[in-house]
Design a protein around this motif. Structure first.
Motif, mmCIF file in Angstrom:
data_model
loop_
_atom_site.group_PDB
_atom_site.id
_atom_site.type_symbol
_atom_site.label_atom_id
_atom_site.label_comp_id
_atom_site.label_asym_id
_atom_site.label_seq_id
_atom_site.Cartn_x
_atom_site.Cartn_y
_atom_site.Cartn_z
ATOM 1 N N LEU A 38 -13.001 -5.702 -1.433
ATOM 2 C CA LEU A 38 -12.220 -4.495 -1.126
ATOM 3 C C LEU A 38 -11.027 -4.378 -2.067
ATOM 4 N N GLU A 39 -10.424 -5.511 -2.392
ATOM 5 C CA GLU A 39 -9.302 -5.501 -3.330
ATOM 6 C C GLU A 39 -9.753 -4.952 -4.679
ATOM 7 N N GLY A 40 -10.977 -5.330 -5.078
ATOM 8 C CA GLY A 40 -11.554 -4.813 -6.322
ATOM 9 C C GLY A 40 -11.780 -3.309 -6.267
ATOM 10 N N VAL A 41 -12.208 -2.839 -5.099
ATOM 11 C CA VAL A 41 -12.451 -1.403 -4.926
ATOM 12 C C VAL A 41 -11.130 -0.627 -5.013
ATOM 13 N N LEU A 42 -10.094 -1.202 -4.443
ATOM 14 C CA LEU A 42 -8.768 -0.567 -4.487
ATOM 15 C C LEU A 42 -8.303 -0.451 -5.927
ATOM 16 N N GLY A 43 -8.483 -1.502 -6.705
ATOM 17 C CA GLY A 43 -8.075 -1.483 -8.114
ATOM 18 C C GLY A 43 -6.589 -1.230 -8.247
ATOM 19 N N GLU A 44 -6.259 -0.278 -9.127
ATOM 20 C CA GLU A 44 -4.847 0.018 -9.388
ATOM 21 C C GLU A 44 -4.332 1.191 -8.564
ATOM 22 N N LYS A 45 -5.188 1.727 -7.704
ATOM 23 C CA LYS A 45 -4.786 2.904 -6.925
ATOM 24 C C LYS A 45 -3.765 2.517 -5.860
ATOM 25 N N PRO A 46 -2.861 3.418 -5.488
ATOM 26 C CA PRO A 46 -1.926 3.084 -4.401
ATOM 27 C C PRO A 46 -2.631 2.953 -3.054
ATOM 28 N N TYR A 47 -3.647 3.785 -2.840
ATOM 29 C CA TYR A 47 -4.414 3.735 -1.600
ATOM 30 C C TYR A 47 -5.898 3.783 -1.941
ATOM 31 N N PHE A 48 -6.742 3.406 -0.968
ATOM 32 C CA PHE A 48 -8.186 3.533 -1.161
ATOM 33 C C PHE A 48 -8.530 5.006 -1.360
ATOM 34 N N GLY A 49 -7.736 5.876 -0.722
ATOM 35 C CA GLY A 49 -7.953 7.313 -0.867
ATOM 36 C C GLY A 49 -7.462 7.872 -2.192
ATOM 37 N N GLY A 50 -6.922 7.024 -3.057
ATOM 38 C CA GLY A 50 -6.373 7.480 -4.336
ATOM 39 C C GLY A 50 -4.860 7.609 -4.226
ATOM 40 N N GLU A 51 -4.369 8.818 -4.530
ATOM 41 C CA GLU A 51 -2.925 9.030 -4.420
ATOM 42 C C GLU A 51 -2.494 9.139 -2.963
ATOM 43 N N ASP A 52 -3.447 9.550 -2.129
ATOM 44 C CA ASP A 52 -3.123 9.782 -0.722
ATOM 45 C C ASP A 52 -3.800 8.784 0.208
ATOM 46 N N PHE A 53 -3.098 8.447 1.262
ATOM 47 C CA PHE A 53 -3.617 7.606 2.343
ATOM 48 C C PHE A 53 -4.821 8.321 2.952
ATOM 49 N N GLY A 54 -5.915 7.584 3.146
ATOM 50 C CA GLY A 54 -7.123 8.249 3.642
ATOM 51 C C GLY A 54 -7.965 7.415 4.580
ATOM 52 N N TYR A 55 -9.201 7.833 4.724
ATOM 53 C CA TYR A 55 -10.144 7.285 5.687
ATOM 54 C C TYR A 55 -10.354 5.779 5.571
ATOM 55 N N VAL A 56 -10.553 5.283 4.359
ATOM 56 C CA VAL A 56 -10.800 3.854 4.193
ATOM 57 C C VAL A 56 -9.521 3.061 4.488
ATOM 58 N N ASP A 57 -8.378 3.633 4.116
ATOM 59 C CA ASP A 57 -7.102 2.997 4.431
ATOM 60 C C ASP A 57 -6.965 2.845 5.946
ATOM 61 N N LEU A 111 -4.027 -6.692 -2.351
ATOM 62 C CA LEU A 111 -4.343 -6.095 -1.059
ATOM 63 C C LEU A 111 -3.139 -6.177 -0.115
ATOM 64 N N MET A 112 -2.405 -7.283 -0.220
ATOM 65 C CA MET A 112 -1.207 -7.432 0.614
ATOM 66 C C MET A 112 -0.158 -6.393 0.220
ATOM 67 N N GLU A 113 -0.065 -6.125 -1.079
ATOM 68 C CA GLU A 113 0.868 -5.076 -1.545
ATOM 69 C C GLU A 113 0.472 -3.735 -0.949
ATOM 70 N N TRP A 114 -0.838 -3.473 -0.969
ATOM 71 C CA TRP A 114 -1.366 -2.227 -0.392
ATOM 72 C C TRP A 114 -1.005 -2.137 1.099
ATOM 73 N N ALA A 115 -1.189 -3.269 1.804
ATOM 74 C CA ALA A 115 -0.923 -3.281 3.250
ATOM 75 C C ALA A 115 0.551 -2.955 3.517
ATOM 76 N N LYS A 116 1.428 -3.560 2.725
ATOM 77 C CA LYS A 116 2.869 -3.330 2.929
ATOM 78 C C LYS A 116 3.221 -1.873 2.615
ATOM 79 N N ARG A 117 2.530 -1.315 1.623
ATOM 80 C CA ARG A 117 2.748 0.104 1.285
ATOM 81 C C ARG A 117 2.334 0.974 2.475
ATOM 82 N N CYS A 118 1.229 0.644 3.089
ATOM 83 C CA CYS A 118 0.754 1.411 4.256
ATOM 84 C C CYS A 118 1.730 1.280 5.421
ATOM 85 N N MET A 119 2.267 0.079 5.583
ATOM 86 C CA MET A 119 3.189 -0.172 6.697
ATOM 87 C C MET A 119 4.476 0.640 6.571
ATOM 88 N N GLU A 120 4.759 1.141 5.362
ATOM 89 C CA GLU A 120 5.945 1.980 5.185
ATOM 90 C C GLU A 120 5.738 3.362 5.792
#
Lengths: 217, 220
Positions: B136-155, B183-192
């Motif tokens: 999943l971390e690989g799928v996320l890549g460099e994007k801020p969210y799985f949804g791309g620029e925006d928080f989305g369904y996979v997030d 992935l942890m960075e992504w999680a913390k971003r979501c928690m904001e």
């Protein structure tokens, strides 16, 4: 070069569904029949995560998982709707597909393929689970209403596959006596003008599925 | 006519939290009802007779079950705000694929980590869990969210597991950060996001409850 390719297997219940969805929309496609005991490098390339059929390739882009593929087909091509339009009806259709795939179908498959106690338990479980579908189809011609829809297409295991495979092992799980409504739906299903010409032949299916039957039948 | 929205749920449920996040993202007012799973309410049994499980969303008296089905329903009904699924059909298919992957490849391995005694099964659970997260971390890549620029369904589908990370790490004796820092960075971003931070249960409370239950059932 075909724009639409489908990696499938002629006796796979999951790849059949995708074929039905494509045919309903009148989409021309190339069918690549996989030998599941010797999967092609292309299949493994396009579905590295699960390494399974079906995989749809549309303009070179792969999509895996039959329910995901079917929704993609419904959204991409014009033609009769596969999913209902109303959000609540869509949620209910998705619910029943999930129930069929993850609960009912699993138990029914084990009833056919698992030996001993595991098989016996699965028969009991499947008998219970089928009651929910018996209830759901009551008063309806098809799960989709007047015409076949997502749930009917996805219930192919119950509508056709299981009738054949339960005979292989002498199992009498899905019968008219126990499930009159469901069996009436089955009659309508296999005789439906669109479905009946697309069902894999019974004798070939029987031969193919003998390999998966529970030992000692 | 105002919408009546009721959610039957339990505080710590990974699946229930997804619905809470989705409702919050859309700004939907609803009544939350905590279920006691050892003593399920007549309403729950009536609204989900097939599985008898939470979460169940009851919208104007009609029940919807199964967390990802509920989230899609919410996205389709309240479509004018914060879309969760992308508009492009191919991107939508990819989102659905990965949410399905999360359901299939994380929950059960996670359960093995928490509820089996020390040994092969637990280690197998850990291995599969980490492998899934890495993928999943690989799928996320460099994007801020799985949804791309925006928080989305996979997030939405994945972030609720974050509240259980502390429990998995404590009981599994491993560090998720070490294996999946991005992935942890992504999680913390979501928690904001308030929709997430207000919907997720307290990781320490979850861990304490798991430890207590393990002791109670004699899991070593």
């Amino acid at each position: 070069m075909a724009e639409v390719k489908l990696f499938g297997c002629w006796y796979s219940r999951f790849s059949w569904r995708v074929e039905m969805a494509l045919k309903l929309k009148g989409v021309e496609y190339e069918f690549i029949d996989e030998d599941l005991s010797n999967k092609s490098p292309l299949l493994l390339k396009y579905n590295p995560i699960h390494k399974k059929v079906p995989v749809l390739l549309h303009n070179g882009k792969p999509i895996a998982e039959s329910s995901v593929i079917i929704e993609y087909i419904d959204e991409t091509w014009e033609g009769p709707s596969i999913l209902p339009q109303d959000p609540y009806e869509r949620a209910m259709a998705r619910f029943w597909v999930k129930f069929i795939d993850e609960k009912c179908g699993v138990a029914m498959w084990k009833a056919f393929s698992s030996p001993g106690e595991e098989g016996e338990k699965a028969i009991e479980e499947a008998a219970q689970l089928l009651k929910y579908l018996e209830e759901e189809i009551k008063g309806k011609k098809f799960f989709g209403g007047e015409n076949i829809g997502l749930v009917d297409i996805s219930a192919n295991f119950i509508g056709y596959w299981f009738g054949i495979i339960q005979k292989i092992v002498g199992l009498e799980l899905l019968t008219k006596e126990k499930y009159p409504n469901l069996c009436e739906w089955i009659d309508g299903y296999i005789n439906h003008s669109f479905i009946k010409d697309n069902l894999p032949p019974k004798d070939k299916m029987t031969e193919a599925f003998k390999a998966y039957a529970r030992p000692g039948y | 006519m105002a919408d009546e929205v009721i959610l039957l749920d339990t505080d710590f449920s990974i699946f229930g939290m997804r619905v809470r996040v989705a409702l919050a993202e859309k700004g939907i007012e609803y009544e939350y009802r905590e279920e006691d799973l050892a003593n399920k309410s007549p309403l729950l049994l009536e609204m989900n007779p097939v599985h008898k499980k939470i979460p169940v969303l009851i919208h104007n008296k009609k029940p919807i079950c199964e967390s990802l089905i509920i989230v899609q329903y919410i996205d389709e009904v309240w479509k004018d705000k914060s879309p969760l699924l992308p508009s492009d059909p191919y991107q939508r298919a990819q989102s659905r694929f990965w949410a399905d992957f999360i359901d299939k490849k994380m929950y059960m391995p996670g359960r093995k980590i928490l509820w089996t005694p020390k040994g092969e099964e637990k280690e197998a659970g850990k291995k599969e869990f980490i492998e899934s997260l890495k993928l999943l971390e690989g799928v996320l890549g460099e994007k801020p969210y799985f949804g791309g620029e925006d928080f989305g369904y996979v997030d939405v589908a994945l972030i609720t597991f974050y509240s259980w990370f502390y429990a998995y790490e404590t009981i599994g004796e491993f560090s998720i950060e070490q294996h999946c820092p991005k992935l942890m960075e992504w999680a913390k971003r979501c928690m904001e996001r308030e929709s997430v931070s207000k919907s997720l249960a307290d990781p320490h409370k979850i861990c304490d409850t798991v430890l207590m239950l393990r002791k109670k059932h004699g899991v070593e």
